[in-house]
Design a protein around this motif. Structure first.
Motif, PDB file in Angstrom:
ATOM      1  N   ILE A 140       0.845  -1.199   0.000  1.00 26.83           N
ATOM      2  CA  ILE A 140       0.000   0.000   0.000  1.00 26.83           C
ATOM      3  C   ILE A 140       0.875   1.242   0.000  1.00 26.83           C
ATOM      4  O   ILE A 140       0.643   2.193  -0.744  1.00 26.83           O
ATOM      5  N   ARG A 141       1.925   1.236   0.818  1.00 30.79           N
ATOM      6  CA  ARG A 141       2.840   2.376   0.883  1.00 30.79           C
ATOM      7  C   ARG A 141       3.481   2.628  -0.470  1.00 30.79           C
ATOM      8  O   ARG A 141       3.575   3.766  -0.924  1.00 30.79           O
ATOM      9  N   LEU A 158       3.824   6.016  -5.436  1.00 31.58           N
ATOM     10  CA  LEU A 158       3.703   6.220  -6.879  1.00 31.58           C
ATOM     11  C   LEU A 158       2.718   7.338  -7.207  1.00 31.58           C
ATOM     12  O   LEU A 158       2.906   8.079  -8.173  1.00 31.58           O
ATOM     13  N   ILE A 159       1.665   7.457  -6.415  1.00 32.36           N
ATOM     14  CA  ILE A 159       0.673   8.502  -6.654  1.00 32.36           C
ATOM     15  C   ILE A 159       1.211   9.878  -6.253  1.00 32.36           C
ATOM     16  O   ILE A 159       1.027  10.865  -6.966  1.00 32.36           O
ATOM     17  N   PHE A 160       1.898   9.960  -5.118  1.00 32.85           N
ATOM     18  CA  PHE A 160       2.291  11.255  -4.563  1.00 32.85           C
ATOM     19  C   PHE A 160       3.767  11.608  -4.732  1.00 32.85           C
ATOM     20  O   PHE A 160       4.233  12.580  -4.148  1.00 32.85           O
ATOM     21  N   HIS A 161       4.515  10.881  -5.544  1.00 30.96           N
ATOM     22  CA  HIS A 161       5.958  11.137  -5.652  1.00 30.96           C
ATOM     23  C   HIS A 161       6.279  12.516  -6.218  1.00 30.96           C
ATOM     24  O   HIS A 161       7.338  13.067  -5.980  1.00 30.96           O
ATOM     25  N   HIS A 162       5.381  13.113  -6.940  1.00 25.63           N
ATOM     26  CA  HIS A 162       5.626  14.419  -7.554  1.00 25.63           C
ATOM     27  C   HIS A 162       5.312  15.600  -6.636  1.00 25.63           C
ATOM     28  O   HIS A 162       5.565  16.740  -6.993  1.00 25.63           O
ATOM     29  N   VAL A 163       4.747  15.355  -5.477  1.00 27.44           N
ATOM     30  CA  VAL A 163       4.355  16.436  -4.575  1.00 27.44           C
ATOM     31  C   VAL A 163       5.601  16.955  -3.859  1.00 27.44           C
ATOM     32  O   VAL A 163       6.235  16.219  -3.102  1.00 27.44           O
ATOM     33  N   PRO A 164       5.970  18.219  -4.073  1.00 25.53           N
ATOM     34  CA  PRO A 164       7.222  18.767  -3.521  1.00 25.53           C
ATOM     35  C   PRO A 164       7.073  19.267  -2.085  1.00 25.53           C
ATOM     36  O   PRO A 164       7.227  20.454  -1.809  1.00 25.53           O
TER      37      PRO A 164
END
Length: 141
Positions: free
Chosen positions: A101-102, A107-113
């Motif tokens: 799950i982690r 993968l969904i939030f990797h772009h959030v700086p």
């Protein structure tokens, strides 16, 4: 106290414990060792370099809340949670575990700086305004 059993040496600060009791005590402790390992290596606690005790406490609490939520999601029998675990297509059986799950959430939030939201000057966390400009205008009127 040092007790030798074959090639295994057991060390204990309590000289009254038998070798069996030492092994049992170690076995009871092992259940939390994997949690500490995950918190240090996967959740960033090894990099807790914060300046103040209050900041460290906040970091630890937020990290543990995140860790607990991921663990709880692992127990849900939900299609959305199962989809988070579908990031490794080569697996025949896709287990619904906290680790899977982690990885899906990463993968969904990797772009959030998130680290860019820290304002060094005023020493505050300032995420960007997520509401659109039309909503801001409607609220301020």
């Amino acid at each position: 106290m040092l007790q030798k059993i074959g090639k295994l040496q057991l060390l204990s600060t309590d000289a009254k414990l038998t070798p069996e009791q030492i092994i049992e005590a170690y076995g009871e402790r092992w259940s939390i060792e994997s949690m500490f390992n995950q918190l240090k290596l996967s959740w960033g606690l090894k990099e807790a370099w914060q300046q103040t005790r209050q900041t460290l406490h906040r970091w630890v609490h937020l990290t543990l809340v995140g860790y607990g939520l991921i663990q709880l999601l692992g127990y849900l029998d939900d299609q959305t949670v199962r989809q988070l675990c579908c990031h490794s297509p080569w697996r025949k059986d896709i287990p619904t575990t906290a680790g899977q799950i982690r990885k899906g959430l990463l993968l969904i939030f990797h772009h959030v700086p998130v680290r860019q939201w820290w304002n060094r000057k005023c020493r505050k966390f300032e995420p960007p305004n997520w509401r659109g400009s039309e909503q801001d205008a409607a609220i301020s009127v």
